[in-house]
Design a protein around this motif. Structure first.
Motif, mmCIF file in Angstrom:
data_model
loop_
_atom_site.group_PDB
_atom_site.id
_atom_site.type_symbol
_atom_site.label_atom_id
_atom_site.label_comp_id
_atom_site.label_asym_id
_atom_site.label_seq_id
_atom_site.Cartn_x
_atom_site.Cartn_y
_atom_site.Cartn_z
ATOM 1 N N ALA A 132 -9.612 -7.635 7.436
ATOM 2 C CA ALA A 132 -9.941 -7.885 8.839
ATOM 3 C C ALA A 132 -10.256 -6.572 9.540
ATOM 4 C CB ALA A 132 -8.783 -8.591 9.541
ATOM 5 N N GLY A 133 -11.088 -6.642 10.568
ATOM 6 C CA GLY A 133 -11.439 -5.458 11.344
ATOM 7 C C GLY A 133 -12.716 -4.791 10.912
ATOM 8 N N GLY A 134 -13.439 -5.413 9.967
ATOM 9 C CA GLY A 134 -14.750 -4.882 9.623
ATOM 10 C C GLY A 134 -14.792 -3.992 8.407
ATOM 11 N N THR A 135 -13.662 -3.857 7.669
ATOM 12 C CA THR A 135 -13.664 -3.023 6.472
ATOM 13 C C THR A 135 -14.419 -3.723 5.355
ATOM 14 O OG1 THR A 135 -11.499 -2.178 7.098
ATOM 15 C CG2 THR A 135 -12.223 -1.781 4.836
ATOM 16 N N PRO A 136 -15.537 -3.179 4.871
ATOM 17 C CA PRO A 136 -16.335 -3.888 3.869
ATOM 18 C C PRO A 136 -15.720 -3.876 2.479
ATOM 19 C CG PRO A 136 -17.340 -1.785 4.383
ATOM 20 C CD PRO A 136 -16.197 -1.941 5.335
ATOM 21 N N SER A 137 -15.012 -2.803 2.109
ATOM 22 C CA SER A 137 -14.419 -2.727 0.772
ATOM 23 C C SER A 137 -13.149 -1.888 0.837
ATOM 24 C CB SER A 137 -15.404 -2.128 -0.231
ATOM 25 O OG SER A 137 -15.732 -0.796 0.114
ATOM 26 N N LEU A 138 -12.232 -2.194 -0.074
ATOM 27 C CA LEU A 138 -10.939 -1.504 -0.100
ATOM 28 C C LEU A 138 -10.515 -1.248 -1.539
ATOM 29 C CD1 LEU A 138 -8.917 -3.596 2.514
ATOM 30 C CD2 LEU A 138 -9.669 -1.231 2.809
ATOM 31 N N ARG A 139 -9.819 -0.143 -1.753
ATOM 32 C CA ARG A 139 -9.157 0.121 -3.024
ATOM 33 C C ARG A 139 -7.871 -0.697 -3.100
ATOM 34 N NH1 ARG A 139 -12.129 3.141 -6.824
ATOM 35 N NH2 ARG A 139 -13.505 4.531 -5.657
ATOM 36 N N LEU A 140 -7.373 -0.878 -4.298
ATOM 37 C CA LEU A 140 -6.166 -1.672 -4.492
ATOM 38 C C LEU A 140 -4.992 -1.099 -3.705
ATOM 39 C CD1 LEU A 140 -4.700 -3.989 -5.950
ATOM 40 C CD2 LEU A 140 -4.232 -2.378 -7.810
ATOM 41 N N THR A 141 -4.852 0.228 -3.708
ATOM 42 C CA THR A 141 -3.724 0.832 -2.988
ATOM 43 C C THR A 141 -3.803 0.537 -1.493
ATOM 44 O OG1 THR A 141 -4.993 2.905 -2.922
ATOM 45 C CG2 THR A 141 -3.307 2.678 -4.642
ATOM 46 N N ALA A 142 -5.006 0.550 -0.931
ATOM 47 C CA ALA A 142 -5.169 0.252 0.497
ATOM 48 C C ALA A 142 -4.866 -1.217 0.780
ATOM 49 C CB ALA A 142 -6.586 0.602 0.944
ATOM 50 N N ILE A 143 -5.281 -2.093 -0.129
ATOM 51 C CA ILE A 143 -4.991 -3.521 0.042
ATOM 52 C C ILE A 143 -3.484 -3.744 0.055
ATOM 53 C CG2 ILE A 143 -5.179 -5.791 -1.038
ATOM 54 C CD1 ILE A 143 -7.918 -4.921 -2.130
ATOM 55 N N ALA A 144 -2.782 -3.136 -0.914
ATOM 56 C CA ALA A 144 -1.333 -3.299 -0.991
ATOM 57 C C ALA A 144 -0.643 -2.782 0.265
ATOM 58 C CB ALA A 144 -0.798 -2.567 -2.227
ATOM 59 N N GLU A 145 -1.117 -1.650 0.760
ATOM 60 C CA GLU A 145 -0.513 -1.069 1.965
ATOM 61 C C GLU A 145 -0.749 -1.961 3.177
ATOM 62 O OE1 GLU A 145 -0.872 2.996 4.691
ATOM 63 O OE2 GLU A 145 -1.842 2.895 2.729
ATOM 64 N N ARG A 146 -1.984 -2.434 3.355
ATOM 65 C CA ARG A 146 -2.293 -3.268 4.515
ATOM 66 C C ARG A 146 -1.590 -4.624 4.450
ATOM 67 N NH1 ARG A 146 -8.484 -2.571 6.596
ATOM 68 N NH2 ARG A 146 -8.555 -0.297 6.658
ATOM 69 N N ALA A 147 -1.432 -5.141 3.229
ATOM 70 C CA ALA A 147 -0.787 -6.447 3.065
ATOM 71 C C ALA A 147 0.739 -6.326 2.995
ATOM 72 C CB ALA A 147 -1.306 -7.123 1.806
ATOM 73 N N ASP A 148 1.233 -5.085 2.978
ATOM 74 C CA ASP A 148 2.672 -4.821 2.901
ATOM 75 C C ASP A 148 3.265 -5.472 1.648
ATOM 76 O OD1 ASP A 148 5.057 -3.704 3.681
ATOM 77 O OD2 ASP A 148 5.638 -5.393 4.970
ATOM 78 N N LEU A 149 2.628 -5.221 0.519
ATOM 79 C CA LEU A 149 3.057 -5.788 -0.753
ATOM 80 C C LEU A 149 3.247 -4.675 -1.783
ATOM 81 C CD1 LEU A 149 0.574 -8.807 -1.078
ATOM 82 C CD2 LEU A 149 3.028 -8.950 -0.559
#
Length: 251
Positions: A12-29
């Motif tokens: 959400a917020g317009g980010t077109p692509s993310l690395r796995l580490t960023a996904i985990a951090e944003r999802a708090d997982l």
């Protein structure tokens, strides 16, 4: 299931692509949990792994979303107008709508270079001209909620809510929306609402991206005419108002 949704919400917020580490951090997982869920979503088609190892939202989400009557009608009505406007101006054109707290590209055209923004792409509300159009017409409380913790994407991105509020007030008064290199350097956007007189505000925004602010301003009359054409095409069925009723509601 909730954790899978948190993976998708990371974009959400317009980010077109993310690395796995960023996904985990944003999802708090934890990273292993995020990896397992990401792999499941890739297999299902909700995410797509790119050649550089990052992930982006997958086409299946757009395919499902495109079945919603409001979005389907917007795309069907707007597509010939988008392509006509792009041919006339030689510039990229996009049609975008608000989906909860996100700006989603419904369709795009670029007769000049063939680089239209991919349908289903999420864009930042505060840093794009189309996003500003839809922010401008939201209820005050909802707009304030979305204008907190704004991210600076380029040196020109407006992150002060007061400055942005003044722009949004001008848009509500009838001015076109603009974003001068606020999302990407070298991209200057103007946008206008589609069906601005619907009871609950416009359900979509039509935008053009140019190489300079002067070039963007020159195509404003053509952009406004195209938006009126789409609005007229939506009106006969009465669906435009029904769709707009839900556009600004949180989901």
């Amino acid at each position: 299931m909730g954790r899978a949704f948190s993976i998708l919400d990371a974009f959400a917020g317009g980010t077109p692509s993310l690395r796995l580490t960023a996904i985990a951090e944003r999802a708090d997982l934890p990273l292993p949990t995020a990896l397992r869920l990401v792999r499941e979503l890739v297999a299902w088609g909700g995410l797509q792994r790119q050649s550089d190892g990052s992930y982006r939202l997958g086409s299946r989400l757009w395919t499902l979303g495109g079945q919603a009557p409001c979005q389907r009608r917007l795309v069907e009505t707007g597509r010939p107008v988008l392509h006509g406007l792009s041919r006339e101006t030689g510039l990229p054109v996009l049609l975008a709508a608000l989906d909860g707290s996100r700006l989603v590209v419904l369709d795009g055209a670029d007769a000049g270079a063939g680089t239209a923004v991919r349908p289903g792409t999420m864009l930042p509300l505060h840093a794009t001209a189309a996003g500003k159009v839809l922010l401008a017409y939201l209820p005050d409380s909802r707009r304030r909620q979305l204008l907190t913790d704004l991210v600076r994407l380029t040196p020109h991105t407006l992150t002060a809510p007061g400055l942005l509020d003044r722009q949004l007030a001008a848009i509500r008064a009838g001015a076109p929306a603009s974003a001068w290199e606020e999302w990407h350097l070298g991209e200057n956007e103007v946008a206008v609402p589609v069906d601005p007189f619907a009871v609950h505000g416009p359900e979509a925004a039509l935008a053009v991206t140019a190489r300079s602010a002067a070039q963007a301003r020159r195509v404003l009359p053509l952009l406004a005419r195209a938006a009126l054409t789409i609005s007229a095409g939506l009106r006969p069925s009465g669906q435009a108002t029904a769709c707009a009723t839900r556009a600004g509601e949180p989901r």
